[in-house]
Design an enzyme around this catalytic site. Structure first.
Site, PDB file in Angstrom:
ATOM      1  N   ASP A  65      -5.288  -5.517   2.666  1.00  0.00           N
ATOM      2  CA  ASP A  65      -4.498  -6.599   3.325  1.00  0.00           C
ATOM      3  C   ASP A  65      -4.702  -8.088   2.503  1.00  0.00           C
ATOM      4  OD1 ASP A  65      -2.705  -7.741   5.758  1.00  0.00           O
ATOM      5  OD2 ASP A  65      -4.873  -8.874   5.978  1.00  0.00           O
ATOM      6  N   THR A  98       1.827 -11.124   2.648  1.00  0.00           N
ATOM      7  CA  THR A  98       0.555 -12.239   2.169  1.00  0.00           C
ATOM      8  C   THR A  98       0.437 -12.001   0.712  1.00  0.00           C
ATOM      9  OG1 THR A  98      -0.873 -10.904   3.155  1.00  0.00           O
ATOM     10  CG2 THR A  98      -0.404 -12.281   4.466  1.00  0.00           C
ATOM     11  N   THR A  99       0.257 -10.639   0.154  1.00  0.00           N
ATOM     12  CA  THR A  99       0.033 -10.427  -1.027  1.00  0.00           C
ATOM     13  C   THR A  99       1.316 -11.101  -1.888  1.00  0.00           C
ATOM     14  OG1 THR A  99      -1.495  -8.518  -0.498  1.00  0.00           O
ATOM     15  CG2 THR A  99      -0.645  -8.468  -2.743  1.00  0.00           C
ATOM     16  N   ASP A 380       0.169  -5.729  11.156  1.00  0.00           N
ATOM     17  CA  ASP A 380       1.359  -6.211  10.067  1.00  0.00           C
ATOM     18  C   ASP A 380       2.432  -5.427  10.704  1.00  0.00           C
ATOM     19  OD1 ASP A 380      -0.454  -7.842   8.783  1.00  0.00           O
ATOM     20  OD2 ASP A 380      -0.771  -6.267   7.131  1.00  0.00           O
TER      21      ASP A 380
END
Length: 525
Positions: A65, A98-99, A380
């Protein structure tokens, strides 16, 4: 009249401090950001690798994550910390991507690095990035389709099991509360298999610390009334009280008797309310525990704040800081309360809550690190479903939307004159980092796959939603294959990445050279 001479400002820097400014510092900042991006690049996509991180205390975290990894990285470079901030903002705003937002920001910086080396003014680059960002966001809104979606990571092999659980969890909430994350709880119980995880239609929390007499209390009720307190029901030890001076033994006995009368008065008032379940944020001692047991009342002290808040919202109870003037409207209720053994732990379960629909996911597994990653993955997934329910607009995943935006920006760049055309083109190329990284992490030939995607998006009007097919090492219509993402995730990622890049270009001197300042004689910071 002669003007008094001003004392010069003196700045002391530590030995080895980077004193570069302007273009040199800006290039240094871009290099630092690229190093951070390389840390999370390999975690993108369903074939992304997990990272094993160990902190100074020896705590082990296994995760892919992006927000978790960025939070655990000990980054001291001021410019590189910008990427941490946008990852946290993306996680807080939409819960996923987020990545992607870190990769996009890093790739934008990398693409325009050559322009900085050639002497292009940063303000020109900022203007171009913002222009490209506005075009990309607007086109994403036009392409968005109406539907709902969810995805997960490490639990991909149990996708169907957890997908149904997540959808059921969100659908159990009221429509108005579907975006209230506080009403969905997650509890980790080590032991058993992943398939032993289950959904509680209500509130569940681990049994709190208990005193003598707890086992004599009933552990199950039908339609109980619930009282929530912020009151300590325990006799204080003398050493904890204020100093009291007495001259006779009888006076000391009066003080002791008064303490007993006070706590018994509190307990009598609680029993008089008719509550069958008493919860408190503060301790409930052995005297009160036995007192409640004799009257067939269940009690739990030291209840965690978030658990007590969820119980109150679900049952309609309100936390009382005093036992005086307790009224029926202060109490809550539920259809069923019981204490249940789950693995090696005992849990208190409140189901059939009337005031607000809530639920709790009880996660099982062998290793604590694995359960923790399952919790992050489900978080998520829940955020994705919640956002999709609220906004009802999705785009195709697997790099499809990025390839379409890249094609669109290249076409728009031809209509722009001057240096802005070059910057918008670089922005378009930076968007290809998402499908390229998906290919690299899956072990595919990224050049071949990207060429096929460029051709499909450029030549075929129906190729808008073609992206990387990680299962067949090819390209596919991901909209038809149900590889979807909420449009809000992509829109927020594009805007956040562009703003982060612009921030770094606006502050070229905000690097290590600004650290290590001290005071000199007659000077100031």
């Amino acid at each position: 009249m002669a003007m008094p001479m001003m004392q010069p400002q003196i700045i002391l820097l530590k030995d080895g401090t980077d004193t570069s400014q302007g273009r040199g510092q800006l290039l240094s900042n871009i290099t630092a950001c690229s190093a951070v991006v390389d840390m999370v690049r390999s975690t993108l996509g369903p074939r992304g690798m997990d990272k094993l991180m160990v902190d100074a205390r020896g705590n082990v975290t296994i995760s892919n994550d992006g927000a978790t990894i960025m939070k655990l990285l000990d980054i001291v470079h001021p410019a590189a910390k910008t990427l941490v901030d946008i990852a946290r903002a993306q996680d807080a705003e939409v819960g996923d991507g987020t990545t992607s937002v870190v990769l996009l920001a890093g790739e934008m910086l990398k693409e325009v690095k050559g322009l900085i080396e050639e002497g292009v003014n940063p303000q020109v680059i900022i203007k171009g990035i913002r222009r490209a960002s506005v075009l990309a966001v607007a086109h994403t809104r036009r392409l968005a389709c109406a539907a709902t979606s969810m995805s997960s990571k490490i639990i991909h092999s149990h996708k169907d099991f957890f997908s149904n659980m997540v959808v059921d969890a969100v659908q159990k909430l009221d429509t108005d509360d579907s975006l209230n994350e506080a009403l969905i709880g997650m509890k980790r119980v080590q032991g058993g298999g992943v398939q032993d995880s289950f959904l509680v239609d209500g509130v569940a929390f681990k049994k709190t610390f208990s005193y003598a007499g707890f086992e004599q209390q009933p552990k199950s009720f039908e339609k109980p009334t619930i009282l929530a307190l912020n009151v300590e029901l325990e006799l204080k030890a003398e050493r904890d009280n204020a100093e009291v001076r007495v001259e006779e033994v009888s006076e000391y006995q009066k003080i002791v008797d008064a303490e007993w009368r006070i706590i018994y008065d509190k307990l009598e008032k609680i029993v008089a309310t008719g509550a069958k379940v008493v919860l408190s944020k503060l301790p409930i001692g052995d005297l009160a525990t036995q007192y409640f047991a004799d009257r067939d009342i269940f009690c739990a002290g030291r209840v965690a704040q978030d658990d007590l808040t969820r119980v109150c919202k679900a049952t309609g109870a309100s936390v009382q800081s005093s036992v005086n003037d307790l009224k029926p409207e202060h109490l809550g209720s539920c259809d069923q309360f019981n204490e249940r053994q789950i693995g090696g732990e005992r849990y208190n379960l409140f189901t059939g809550c009337p005031k607000a629909k809530t639920c709790t996911l009880v996660l099982r597994g062998g290793a604590e690190q694995f359960i923790a990653e399952v919790e992050r993955s489900l978080h998520d997934a829940i955020m994705i479903v919640r956002r999709a329910i609220k906004h009802k607009e999705v785009v195709a995943g697997g790099g499809a939307i990025e390839m379409e935006l890249s094609k669109y920006l290249r076409e728009e760049a031809r209509k722009i004159q001057g240096k802005q055309q070059l910057i918008v083109t670089h922005f378009a190329k930076a968007l290809e980092v998402i499908p390229r990284t998906l290919c690299d992490n899956a072990g595919f030939d990224a050049t071949d796959i990207l060429n096929k995607l460029r051709q499909k998006h450029a030549m075929d009007a129906k190729g808008t939603w073609y992206g990387v097919d990680v299962h067949n090492e090819s390209i596919a219509d991901n909209l038809a294959a149900f590889v979807w993402e909420p449009a809000l995730v992509k829109i927020n990622a594009l805007a956040a990445a562009a703003e982060a890049a612009c921030l770094i270009f606006e502050k070229p001197n905000a690097g290590p050279a600004m650290r290590g300042r001290g005071r000199g004689r007659g000077g100031r910071r």
